[in-house]
Design a protein around this motif. Structure first.
Motif, PDB file in Angstrom:
ATOM      1  N   GLU A   1       0.877  -1.171   0.000  1.00 16.35           N
ATOM      2  CA  GLU A   1       0.000   0.000   0.000  1.00 16.35           C
ATOM      3  C   GLU A   1       0.908   1.212   0.000  1.00 16.35           C
ATOM      4  O   GLU A   1       1.624   1.459   0.969  1.00 16.35           O
ATOM      5  CB  GLU A   1      -0.931  -0.025   1.206  1.00 16.35           C
ATOM      6  CG  GLU A   1      -1.911  -1.179   1.125  1.00 16.35           C
ATOM      7  CD  GLU A   1      -3.065  -1.040   2.107  1.00 16.35           C
ATOM      8  OE1 GLU A   1      -3.348   0.074   2.553  1.00 16.35           O
ATOM      9  OE2 GLU A   1      -3.669  -2.085   2.395  1.00 16.35           O
TER      10      GLU A   1
ATOM     11  N   LYS B   1      -3.101   0.018 -16.857  1.00 14.57           N
ATOM     12  CA  LYS B   1      -4.495   0.007 -17.316  1.00 14.57           C
ATOM     13  C   LYS B   1      -5.192   1.353 -17.135  1.00 14.57           C
ATOM     14  O   LYS B   1      -4.920   2.291 -17.866  1.00 14.57           O
ATOM     15  CB  LYS B   1      -5.279  -1.112 -16.636  1.00 14.57           C
ATOM     16  CG  LYS B   1      -4.747  -2.480 -16.970  1.00 14.57           C
ATOM     17  CD  LYS B   1      -5.513  -3.546 -16.250  1.00 14.57           C
ATOM     18  CE  LYS B   1      -4.827  -4.895 -16.387  1.00 14.57           C
ATOM     19  NZ  LYS B   1      -5.380  -5.889 -15.529  1.00 14.57           N
ATOM     20  N   GLU B   2      -6.113   1.452 -16.142  1.00 10.11           N
ATOM     21  CA  GLU B   2      -6.925   2.667 -15.964  1.00 10.11           C
ATOM     22  C   GLU B   2      -6.063   3.875 -15.620  1.00 10.11           C
ATOM     23  O   GLU B   2      -6.360   4.998 -15.999  1.00 10.11           O
ATOM     24  CB  GLU B   2      -7.984   2.482 -14.857  1.00 10.11           C
ATOM     25  CG  GLU B   2      -9.007   1.403 -15.131  1.00 10.11           C
ATOM     26  CD  GLU B   2      -8.558   0.051 -14.611  1.00 10.11           C
ATOM     27  OE1 GLU B   2      -7.644  -0.005 -13.782  1.00 10.11           O
ATOM     28  OE2 GLU B   2      -9.128  -0.953 -15.054  1.00 10.11           O
TER      29      GLU B   2
ATOM     30  N   MET C   1      -2.266   3.830  -3.573  1.00 12.72           N
ATOM     31  CA  MET C   1      -2.612   2.636  -4.332  1.00 12.72           C
ATOM     32  C   MET C   1      -2.286   1.371  -3.567  1.00 12.72           C
ATOM     33  O   MET C   1      -1.465   1.365  -2.662  1.00 12.72           O
ATOM     34  CB  MET C   1      -1.910   2.624  -5.687  1.00 12.72           C
ATOM     35  CG  MET C   1      -0.432   2.372  -5.634  1.00 12.72           C
ATOM     36  SD  MET C   1       0.325   2.065  -7.245  1.00 12.72           S
ATOM     37  CE  MET C   1      -0.073   3.516  -8.147  1.00 12.72           C
ATOM     38  N   LYS C   2      -2.980   0.343  -3.980  1.00 10.10           N
ATOM     39  CA  LYS C   2      -2.713  -1.005  -3.505  1.00 10.10           C
ATOM     40  C   LYS C   2      -2.198  -1.749  -4.729  1.00 10.10           C
ATOM     41  O   LYS C   2      -2.871  -1.801  -5.754  1.00 10.10           O
ATOM     42  CB  LYS C   2      -3.992  -1.638  -2.978  1.00 10.10           C
ATOM     43  CG  LYS C   2      -3.813  -2.987  -2.359  1.00 10.10           C
ATOM     44  CD  LYS C   2      -5.144  -3.468  -1.800  1.00 10.10           C
ATOM     45  CE  LYS C   2      -4.992  -4.819  -1.159  1.00 10.10           C
ATOM     46  NZ  LYS C   2      -6.269  -5.320  -0.642  1.00 10.10           N
ATOM     47  N   ALA C   3      -0.971  -2.285  -4.636  1.00 13.59           N
ATOM     48  CA  ALA C   3      -0.347  -2.913  -5.796  1.00 13.59           C
ATOM     49  C   ALA C   3       0.426  -4.160  -5.386  1.00 13.59           C
ATOM     50  O   ALA C   3       0.875  -4.282  -4.249  1.00 13.59           O
ATOM     51  CB  ALA C   3       0.588  -1.925  -6.476  1.00 13.59           C
TER      52      ALA C   3
ATOM     53  N   VAL D   1      -0.864  -2.639 -10.544  1.00 13.56           N
ATOM     54  CA  VAL D   1      -1.842  -1.861  -9.781  1.00 13.56           C
ATOM     55  C   VAL D   1      -3.134  -2.656  -9.654  1.00 13.56           C
ATOM     56  O   VAL D   1      -3.709  -3.092 -10.639  1.00 13.56           O
ATOM     57  CB  VAL D   1      -2.113  -0.509 -10.470  1.00 13.56           C
ATOM     58  CG1 VAL D   1      -3.146   0.289  -9.702  1.00 13.56           C
ATOM     59  CG2 VAL D   1      -0.829   0.275 -10.605  1.00 13.56           C
ATOM     60  N   GLN D   2      -3.576  -2.851  -8.413  1.00 16.40           N
ATOM     61  CA  GLN D   2      -4.849  -3.522  -8.178  1.00 16.40           C
ATOM     62  C   GLN D   2      -5.969  -2.505  -8.007  1.00 16.40           C
ATOM     63  O   GLN D   2      -7.040  -2.659  -8.559  1.00 16.40           O
ATOM     64  CB  GLN D   2      -4.746  -4.427  -6.952  1.00 16.40           C
ATOM     65  CG  GLN D   2      -3.804  -5.587  -7.175  1.00 16.40           C
ATOM     66  CD  GLN D   2      -3.686  -6.465  -5.950  1.00 16.40           C
ATOM     67  OE1 GLN D   2      -4.070  -6.088  -4.848  1.00 16.40           O
ATOM     68  NE2 GLN D   2      -3.143  -7.654  -6.144  1.00 16.40           N
ATOM     69  N   GLU D   3      -5.700  -1.484  -7.225  1.00 17.72           N
ATOM     70  CA  GLU D   3      -6.671  -0.394  -7.065  1.00 17.72           C
ATOM     71  C   GLU D   3      -5.911   0.868  -6.685  1.00 17.72           C
ATOM     72  O   GLU D   3      -4.833   0.805  -6.097  1.00 17.72           O
ATOM     73  CB  GLU D   3      -7.729  -0.731  -6.007  1.00 17.72           C
ATOM     74  CG  GLU D   3      -7.182  -1.053  -4.639  1.00 17.72           C
ATOM     75  CD  GLU D   3      -8.254  -1.539  -3.679  1.00 17.72           C
ATOM     76  OE1 GLU D   3      -8.405  -0.907  -2.625  1.00 17.72           O
ATOM     77  OE2 GLU D   3      -8.920  -2.540  -4.009  1.00 17.72           O
ATOM     78  N   PHE D   4      -6.461   2.004  -7.063  1.00 14.90           N
ATOM     79  CA  PHE D   4      -5.817   3.272  -6.718  1.00 14.90           C
ATOM     80  C   PHE D   4      -6.875   4.328  -6.438  1.00 14.90           C
ATOM     81  O   PHE D   4      -8.022   4.207  -6.860  1.00 14.90           O
ATOM     82  CB  PHE D   4      -4.875   3.733  -7.831  1.00 14.90           C
ATOM     83  CG  PHE D   4      -5.564   4.200  -9.075  1.00 14.90           C
ATOM     84  CD1 PHE D   4      -5.846   5.538  -9.274  1.00 14.90           C
ATOM     85  CD2 PHE D   4      -5.939   3.298 -10.061  1.00 14.90           C
ATOM     86  CE1 PHE D   4      -6.480   5.967 -10.420  1.00 14.90           C
ATOM     87  CE2 PHE D   4      -6.564   3.717 -11.210  1.00 14.90           C
ATOM     88  CZ  PHE D   4      -6.841   5.058 -11.394  1.00 14.90           C
ATOM     89  N   GLN D   5      -6.450   5.342  -5.705  1.00 14.56           N
ATOM     90  CA  GLN D   5      -7.330   6.467  -5.391  1.00 14.56           C
ATOM     91  C   GLN D   5      -6.572   7.737  -5.744  1.00 14.56           C
ATOM     92  O   GLN D   5      -5.458   7.962  -5.274  1.00 14.56           O
ATOM     93  CB  GLN D   5      -7.703   6.457  -3.913  1.00 14.56           C
ATOM     94  CG  GLN D   5      -8.632   7.579  -3.539  1.00 14.56           C
ATOM     95  CD  GLN D   5      -8.984   7.542  -2.058  1.00 14.56           C
ATOM     96  OE1 GLN D   5      -8.428   6.764  -1.299  1.00 14.56           O
ATOM     97  NE2 GLN D   5      -9.900   8.399  -1.666  1.00 14.56           N
TER      98      GLN D   5
END
Length: 145
Positions: free
Chosen positions: A43, A79-80, A96-98, A113-117
């Protein structure tokens, strides 16, 4: 007589090896138990930026500079995040969580990258079209020989 000697030697060899005890040596199955791969999830909070060069499909190479340590991570599957970077042409402050990819020699150690803010949009970074400076060999003046 010669055949009798050969037969005796063959029978002796088979008898000795049949009665021999196995060694207590190391077998290939004794080298330890196999461990299941567990991905390293991080994280992180930092600035996502690129070198500014891109291809026609906006294929930029992104990297994350962590805020706390200043350590730089290459992002292998953006990706995004890459789409957002290409649309706005800006650097971003993100959390981010990666997953860190396994490192082997010079490869790996990058982030998936799994999810990011998105926390903040930073300065604009206009993209530059990557130029192809290579010329075909027949244009260099050498010609055919």
């Amino acid at each position: 007589m010669k055949q009798f000697v050969y037969i005796f030697a063959l029978i002796s060899t088979l008898t000795i090896t049949a009665n021999a005890e196995s060694r207590g040596g190391i077998r290939s199955s004794d080298y330890g138990t196999k461990t299941k791969y567990v991905p390293e999830i991080l994280e992180l909070k930092g600035v996502v930026k690129s070198d500014g060069n891109h291809e026609k499909s906006c294929g930029v190479d992104l990297e994350l500079v962590e805020s706390e340590t200043g350590k730089t991570y290459s992002i292998s599957e953006p990706k995004e995040l890459a789409q957002l970077h290409c649309e706005k042409e800006k650097d971003f402050l993100v959390s981010m969580k990666a997953e860190r990819t396994p490192k082997f020699l010079f490869w790996g150690g990058s982030l998936k990258v799994q999810e990011f803010q998105l926390l903040e949009e930073l300065e604009a970074q206009p993209h530059i079209q990557a130029q192809n400076n290579r010329q075909p060999s027949f244009d260099r003046g050498a010609g055919r020989r």
